[in-house]
Design a protein around this motif. Structure first.
Motif, mmCIF file in Angstrom:
data_model
loop_
_atom_site.group_PDB
_atom_site.id
_atom_site.type_symbol
_atom_site.label_atom_id
_atom_site.label_comp_id
_atom_site.label_asym_id
_atom_site.label_seq_id
_atom_site.Cartn_x
_atom_site.Cartn_y
_atom_site.Cartn_z
ATOM 1 N N PRO A 29 -62.555 -20.994 -142.714
ATOM 2 C CA PRO A 29 -63.422 -22.178 -142.759
ATOM 3 C C PRO A 29 -62.625 -23.469 -142.577
ATOM 4 C CG PRO A 29 -63.978 -20.657 -144.531
ATOM 5 C CD PRO A 29 -62.718 -20.138 -143.904
ATOM 6 N N ASP A 30 -63.255 -24.459 -141.953
ATOM 7 C CA ASP A 30 -62.594 -25.742 -141.703
ATOM 8 C C ASP A 30 -62.044 -26.388 -142.966
ATOM 9 O OD1 ASP A 30 -62.937 -25.608 -139.003
ATOM 10 O OD2 ASP A 30 -64.532 -27.109 -138.888
ATOM 11 N N PHE A 31 -62.723 -26.185 -144.094
ATOM 12 C CA PHE A 31 -62.231 -26.773 -145.344
ATOM 13 C C PHE A 31 -60.778 -26.377 -145.594
ATOM 14 C CE2 PHE A 31 -61.451 -26.110 -149.932
ATOM 15 C CZ PHE A 31 -61.541 -27.428 -150.367
ATOM 16 N N LYS A 42 -58.436 -27.534 -142.185
ATOM 17 C CA LYS A 42 -58.338 -28.972 -141.919
ATOM 18 C C LYS A 42 -58.109 -29.787 -143.185
ATOM 19 C CE LYS A 42 -61.351 -28.568 -137.850
ATOM 20 N NZ LYS A 42 -60.222 -28.565 -136.904
ATOM 21 N N ASP A 43 -58.929 -29.583 -144.219
ATOM 22 C CA ASP A 43 -58.810 -30.404 -145.428
ATOM 23 C C ASP A 43 -57.602 -30.017 -146.284
ATOM 24 O OD1 ASP A 43 -61.118 -31.537 -144.542
ATOM 25 O OD2 ASP A 43 -62.436 -30.586 -146.004
ATOM 26 N N ASP A 72 -54.411 -26.404 -139.457
ATOM 27 C CA ASP A 72 -54.368 -27.379 -138.359
ATOM 28 C C ASP A 72 -53.485 -28.583 -138.683
ATOM 29 O OD1 ASP A 72 -56.174 -25.777 -137.014
ATOM 30 O OD2 ASP A 72 -57.926 -26.919 -137.651
ATOM 31 N N ARG A 73 -52.787 -28.552 -139.805
ATOM 32 C CA ARG A 73 -52.072 -29.732 -140.303
ATOM 33 C C ARG A 73 -50.554 -29.588 -140.175
ATOM 34 N NH1 ARG A 73 -52.907 -31.033 -146.556
ATOM 35 N NH2 ARG A 73 -51.277 -29.446 -146.741
ATOM 36 N N VAL A 79 -48.247 -35.552 -160.815
ATOM 37 C CA VAL A 79 -47.577 -34.265 -160.668
ATOM 38 C C VAL A 79 -48.602 -33.204 -160.284
ATOM 39 C CG1 VAL A 79 -45.716 -34.806 -162.265
ATOM 40 C CG2 VAL A 79 -47.803 -33.760 -163.139
ATOM 41 N N GLY A 80 -48.132 -32.140 -159.656
ATOM 42 C CA GLY A 80 -49.033 -31.076 -159.228
ATOM 43 C C GLY A 80 -49.783 -31.462 -157.959
ATOM 44 N N GLU A 81 -50.306 -30.443 -157.280
ATOM 45 C CA GLU A 81 -51.090 -30.684 -156.075
ATOM 46 C C GLU A 81 -52.521 -31.069 -156.427
ATOM 47 O OE1 GLU A 81 -50.369 -28.536 -152.331
ATOM 48 O OE2 GLU A 81 -49.601 -26.967 -153.667
ATOM 49 N N LYS A 82 -53.100 -31.948 -155.640
ATOM 50 C CA LYS A 82 -54.483 -32.368 -155.835
ATOM 51 C C LYS A 82 -55.291 -31.919 -154.618
ATOM 52 C CE LYS A 82 -53.250 -36.346 -158.684
ATOM 53 N NZ LYS A 82 -53.502 -35.577 -159.901
ATOM 54 N N PHE A 83 -56.320 -31.111 -154.853
ATOM 55 C CA PHE A 83 -57.128 -30.561 -153.774
ATOM 56 C C PHE A 83 -58.458 -31.305 -153.663
ATOM 57 C CE2 PHE A 83 -54.808 -26.591 -155.174
ATOM 58 C CZ PHE A 83 -53.902 -26.640 -154.136
#
Length: 308
Positions: free
Chosen positions: A212-214, A217-218, A252-253, A292-296
């Motif tokens: 999925p594009d999410f 891409k996101d 895609d990034r 800190v940490g990844e933010k989705f």
């Protein structure tokens, strides 16, 4: 094929991301040394590449020791006459929160990721310099090393250390024409298969469908093949002016990560004693503290329903 005549070592390449890197290097003309701790995985990977018309040999050994590093370089030179490219991909996980993590959990991950990268790069660079080869060092990092992640003290330390070493090597190796870069992959692996958040993407890939594009891409999350292109590109002559970079790739990034820089700089006459910090820290610095940490981004409802 821009890598025709080149020879590469890819550690941890019996399966998964490492195998994809090795296969892409072969597609671009290189011969490869496959490495994995599992002899059957090594044999299978080598056989697959040869069946497809490529050149490959295997070394079944755990990275970390100088002996393994020497055997990998020797395998390249003895079988193919030279070495041009090293991709340090081998890794292992022992995820536990800090109080549950044992000395053995910590030491194993550090030995494979950090020491294994160090010993292999030292051996390869020695060969490059002695033989006047403008070689390519490509070390594999992780978003965890860039941002941190709960339960991964050992892995975060190793991956952050790898990027730190790459920056240092870029300085030390520049005069020899050797480049050193880190790649930060975000892709479907055996590890991400177990994370519910990524399940719809991994299941789509397993069905042979486009993610999925999410995700693509996101999140910049994709397949192992999505990462392999940057590995081959950094190994090529066209990438001779790319050095000391941490490059993120997935789906895609494509990203170039910044090197650490001061977020704010302030001066105080006479220095920053305890009383001054009590009086002024909040006003002058609090707004510049780093996350800190990844933010989705928020997941679309239809995908969230699949993991509910």
């Amino acid at each position: 094929m821009s890598l025709s005549g080149k020879v590469a070592i890819v550690t941890g390449s019996g399966r998964g991301l490492g195998l994809s890197y090795a296969q892409e290097l072969v597609r671009q003309g290189a011969a490869v040394v496959i490495n994995d701790i599992d002899q059957s995985a090594v044999d299978s990977a080598v056989a697959t590449i040869i069946e497809q018309g490529g050149q490959a040999v295997g070394v079944a050994a755990a990275v970390g020791s100088t002996e393994t590093a020497k055997s990998l370089v020797s395998a390249a030179v003895e079988n193919f006459g030279r070495l041009d490219i090293l991709v340090t991909n081998a890794g292992v996980l022992r995820d536990k929160s800090l109080l549950k993590m044992t000395d053995e959990d910590f030491d194993l991950v550090i030995n494979v990721h950090l020491r294994g990268t160090f010993t292999c790069v030292r051996e390869a660079y020695g060969y490059f310099k002695e033989n006047g080869i403008s070689g390519r060092i490509i070390a594999i990092g992780s978003p965890t090393g860039q941002r941190g992640n709960f339960g991964q003290t050992n892995y975060a330390a190793a991956k952050a250390g790898i990027v730190g070493m790459v920056r240092t090597w870029a300085l030390e190796m520049k005069r020899s024409g050797v480049t050193a870069n880190a790649v930060i992959p975000v892709a479907a692996t055996e590890m991400t298969k177990t994370v519910p958040f990524f399940r719809p993407a991994v299941e789509a890939e397993e069905r042979g469908e486009v993610m999925p594009d999410f995700y693509r891409k996101d999140l910049g999350f994709g397949s192992a093949e999505d990462v392999a292109g940057i590995i081959a590109f950094l190994a090529s002559d066209e990438a001779q002016n790319i050095n000391g970079q941490a490059i993120g790739v997935g789906g895609d990034r494509l990203q170039i990560w910044t090197h650490p820089e001061a977020a704010v700089t302030e001066f105080h006459e006479g220095g920053w004693d305890y009383a001054t910090l009590q009086a002024e820290f909040t006003e002058r610095f609090a707004g510049s503290q780093q996350s800190v940490g990844e933010k989705f981004p928020e997941m679309p409802a239809e995908l969230a329903a699949q993991i509910a």
